[in-house]
Design a protein around this motif. Structure first.
Motif, PDB file in Angstrom:
ATOM      1  N   PHE A  14      35.008  38.409  44.612  1.00 18.17           N
ATOM      2  CA  PHE A  14      36.200  38.955  43.968  1.00 18.17           C
ATOM      3  C   PHE A  14      35.930  40.387  43.496  1.00 18.17           C
ATOM      4  CE2 PHE A  14      38.743  39.723  40.148  1.00 18.17           C
ATOM      5  CZ  PHE A  14      40.030  39.417  40.585  1.00 18.17           C
ATOM      6  N   VAL A  15      34.813  40.588  42.812  1.00 15.08           N
ATOM      7  CA  VAL A  15      34.466  41.919  42.296  1.00 15.08           C
ATOM      8  C   VAL A  15      34.292  42.906  43.450  1.00 15.08           C
ATOM      9  CG1 VAL A  15      32.690  43.237  41.061  1.00 15.08           C
ATOM     10  CG2 VAL A  15      33.492  41.045  40.140  1.00 15.08           C
ATOM     11  N   LYS A  16      33.628  42.501  44.502  1.00 18.24           N
ATOM     12  CA  LYS A  16      33.398  43.404  45.644  1.00 18.24           C
ATOM     13  C   LYS A  16      34.699  43.840  46.300  1.00 18.24           C
ATOM     14  CE  LYS A  16      28.760  42.043  46.930  1.00 18.24           C
ATOM     15  NZ  LYS A  16      27.884  41.370  47.888  1.00 18.24           N
ATOM     16  N   ARG A  17      35.689  42.946  46.390  1.00 25.04           N
ATOM     17  CA  ARG A  17      36.911  43.305  47.117  1.00 25.04           C
ATOM     18  C   ARG A  17      37.940  44.035  46.271  1.00 25.04           C
ATOM     19  NH1 ARG A  17      41.020  39.691  46.013  1.00 25.04           N
ATOM     20  NH2 ARG A  17      40.307  37.600  45.472  1.00 25.04           N
ATOM     21  N   CYS A  18      37.856  43.926  44.944  1.00 21.22           N
ATOM     22  CA  CYS A  18      38.833  44.618  44.097  1.00 21.22           C
ATOM     23  C   CYS A  18      38.612  46.124  44.146  1.00 21.22           C
ATOM     24  CB  CYS A  18      38.752  44.096  42.666  1.00 21.22           C
ATOM     25  SG  CYS A  18      39.495  42.460  42.494  1.00 21.22           S
ATOM     26  N   ARG A  19      39.694  46.871  44.033  1.00 27.91           N
ATOM     27  CA  ARG A  19      39.644  48.315  44.228  1.00 27.91           C
ATOM     28  C   ARG A  19      39.516  49.113  42.936  1.00 27.91           C
ATOM     29  NH1 ARG A  19      38.234  49.718  48.810  1.00 27.91           N
ATOM     30  NH2 ARG A  19      39.478  51.597  48.819  1.00 27.91           N
ATOM     31  N   ALA A  20      39.907  48.542  41.799  1.00 33.84           N
ATOM     32  CA  ALA A  20      39.868  49.292  40.539  1.00 33.84           C
ATOM     33  C   ALA A  20      39.622  48.338  39.384  1.00 33.84           C
ATOM     34  CB  ALA A  20      41.173  50.053  40.321  1.00 33.84           C
ATOM     35  N   GLY A  21      39.146  48.888  38.307  1.00 27.52           N
ATOM     36  CA  GLY A  21      38.931  48.133  37.084  1.00 27.52           C
ATOM     37  C   GLY A  21      39.293  48.996  35.894  1.00 27.52           C
ATOM     38  N   ARG A  22      39.206  48.414  34.714  1.00 24.32           N
ATOM     39  CA  ARG A  22      39.483  49.154  33.482  1.00 24.32           C
ATOM     40  C   ARG A  22      38.221  49.108  32.637  1.00 24.32           C
ATOM     41  NH1 ARG A  22      42.688  47.195  36.887  1.00 24.32           N
ATOM     42  NH2 ARG A  22      44.817  47.855  36.850  1.00 24.32           N
ATOM     43  N   LEU A  23      37.648  50.291  32.396  1.00 24.42           N
ATOM     44  CA  LEU A  23      36.406  50.411  31.643  1.00 24.42           C
ATOM     45  C   LEU A  23      36.721  50.697  30.184  1.00 24.42           C
ATOM     46  CD1 LEU A  23      33.285  50.638  31.572  1.00 24.42           C
ATOM     47  CD2 LEU A  23      33.598  53.092  32.016  1.00 24.42           C
ATOM     48  N   GLU A  73      27.186  50.065  24.940  1.00 22.93           N
ATOM     49  CA  GLU A  73      27.847  48.778  25.181  1.00 22.93           C
ATOM     50  C   GLU A  73      29.257  49.005  25.710  1.00 22.93           C
ATOM     51  OE1 GLU A  73      27.412  45.822  22.096  1.00 22.93           O
ATOM     52  OE2 GLU A  73      25.730  46.971  21.286  1.00 22.93           O
ATOM     53  N   VAL A  74      29.562  48.364  26.844  1.00 28.21           N
ATOM     54  CA  VAL A  74      30.854  48.547  27.494  1.00 28.21           C
ATOM     55  C   VAL A  74      31.416  47.203  27.933  1.00 28.21           C
ATOM     56  CG1 VAL A  74      30.235  50.861  28.337  1.00 28.21           C
ATOM     57  CG2 VAL A  74      29.880  48.870  29.821  1.00 28.21           C
ATOM     58  N   ALA A  75      32.693  47.223  28.273  1.00 26.74           N
ATOM     59  CA  ALA A  75      33.339  46.081  28.916  1.00 26.74           C
ATOM     60  C   ALA A  75      34.130  46.625  30.101  1.00 26.74           C
ATOM     61  CB  ALA A  75      34.257  45.340  27.953  1.00 26.74           C
ATOM     62  N   LEU A  76      34.138  45.861  31.171  1.00 24.36           N
ATOM     63  CA  LEU A  76      34.900  46.221  32.362  1.00 24.36           C
ATOM     64  C   LEU A  76      35.738  45.019  32.753  1.00 24.36           C
ATOM     65  CD1 LEU A  76      35.495  48.122  34.789  1.00 24.36           C
ATOM     66  CD2 LEU A  76      33.540  47.035  35.941  1.00 24.36           C
ATOM     67  N   VAL A  77      37.046  45.230  32.886  1.00 27.18           N
ATOM     68  CA  VAL A  77      37.949  44.173  33.353  1.00 27.18           C
ATOM     69  C   VAL A  77      38.402  44.538  34.758  1.00 27.18           C
ATOM     70  CG1 VAL A  77      40.172  43.024  33.002  1.00 27.18           C
ATOM     71  CG2 VAL A  77      38.732  43.569  31.037  1.00 27.18           C
ATOM     72  N   ILE A  78      38.219  43.581  35.663  1.00 23.77           N
ATOM     73  CA  ILE A  78      38.640  43.712  37.049  1.00 23.77           C
ATOM     74  C   ILE A  78      39.638  42.582  37.266  1.00 23.77           C
ATOM     75  CG2 ILE A  78      37.872  43.654  39.452  1.00 23.77           C
ATOM     76  CD1 ILE A  78      35.009  44.319  38.155  1.00 23.77           C
ATOM     77  N   LEU A  88      47.034  34.597  39.398  1.00 20.76           N
ATOM     78  CA  LEU A  88      46.410  35.548  38.475  1.00 20.76           C
ATOM     79  C   LEU A  88      44.907  35.314  38.406  1.00 20.76           C
ATOM     80  CD1 LEU A  88      48.895  35.448  35.459  1.00 20.76           C
ATOM     81  CD2 LEU A  88      48.707  37.214  37.221  1.00 20.76           C
ATOM     82  N   ALA A  89      44.151  36.407  38.262  1.00 18.33           N
ATOM     83  CA  ALA A  89      42.702  36.295  38.175  1.00 18.33           C
ATOM     84  C   ALA A  89      42.134  37.524  37.484  1.00 18.33           C
ATOM     85  CB  ALA A  89      42.100  36.162  39.566  1.00 18.33           C
ATOM     86  N   TYR A  90      41.021  37.308  36.776  1.00 21.32           N
ATOM     87  CA  TYR A  90      40.274  38.459  36.264  1.00 21.32           C
ATOM     88  C   TYR A  90      38.817  38.104  36.069  1.00 21.32           C
ATOM     89  CZ  TYR A  90      40.021  36.786  31.374  1.00 21.32           C
ATOM     90  OH  TYR A  90      39.757  36.067  30.239  1.00 21.32           O
ATOM     91  N   VAL A  91      38.009  39.143  36.068  1.00 15.97           N
ATOM     92  CA  VAL A  91      36.600  39.055  35.726  1.00 15.97           C
ATOM     93  C   VAL A  91      36.365  40.086  34.640  1.00 15.97           C
ATOM     94  CG1 VAL A  91      34.229  39.437  36.529  1.00 15.97           C
ATOM     95  CG2 VAL A  91      35.889  38.277  38.014  1.00 15.97           C
TER      96      VAL A  91
END
Length: 145
Positions: A14-23, A73-78, A88-91
């Motif tokens: 899922f992470v590999k195929r997604c094109r963008a995230g929110r950092l 320390e960070v968070a990334l939502v994909i 719906l899905a998220y990592v």
């Protein structure tokens, strides 16, 4: 647990195929800041370039870079949104970010980013700084497949 063991196979795909995230980053006082990013994933770590897309400032003057230098320390939502809510899905990846500016890992990250985004043929300066996110916790939800 090593970073490469944090991602279940379906989550990694899922992470590999997604094109963008929110950092999401925060400065030393904890003030939050979130920005959409392009990224590449090598199976263990996530990389995002300081690219040539239009910005008000560049390089180390970028708010996300200043924040990482103050508080790594960070968070990334994909995520993958659909009007069909059963899809719906998220990592969410929580981890530690670092700016890497040279070395073999940086070069490999740049190569991964160029392979994923054809736009980087002209929008990525060779040898640019790259944000490396080393996951400490990974949570997935929904139709991650």
């Amino acid at each position: 647990m090593g970073a490469e063991k944090m991602f279940a196979p379906a989550t990694a795909e899922f992470v590999k195929r997604c094109r963008a995230g929110r950092l999401a980053t925060a400065d030393a006082s904890g003030a939050p800041y979130a920005v959409p990013i392009c990224f590449a994933f090598d199976g263990a770590r996530i990389y995002s370039a300081i690219d040539l897309k239009p910005k008000r400032v560049g390089g180390r003057a970028l708010k996300r870079v200043r924040n990482i230098m103050e508080n790594p320390e960070v968070a990334l939502v994909i995520d993958d949104y659909s009007e069909d809510w059963s899809k719906l899905a998220y990592v969410m990846v929580r981890g530690v970010a670092e700016i890497i500016e040279n070395g073999e890992e940086r070069d490999c990250a740049e190569s991964l980013l160029r392979q994923k985004y054809p736009q980087y043929a002209t929008m990525l300066e060779p040898g640019c700084a790259i944000i490396r996110i080393t996951p400490e916790r990974v949570v997935s939800w929904g139709a991650v497949r």
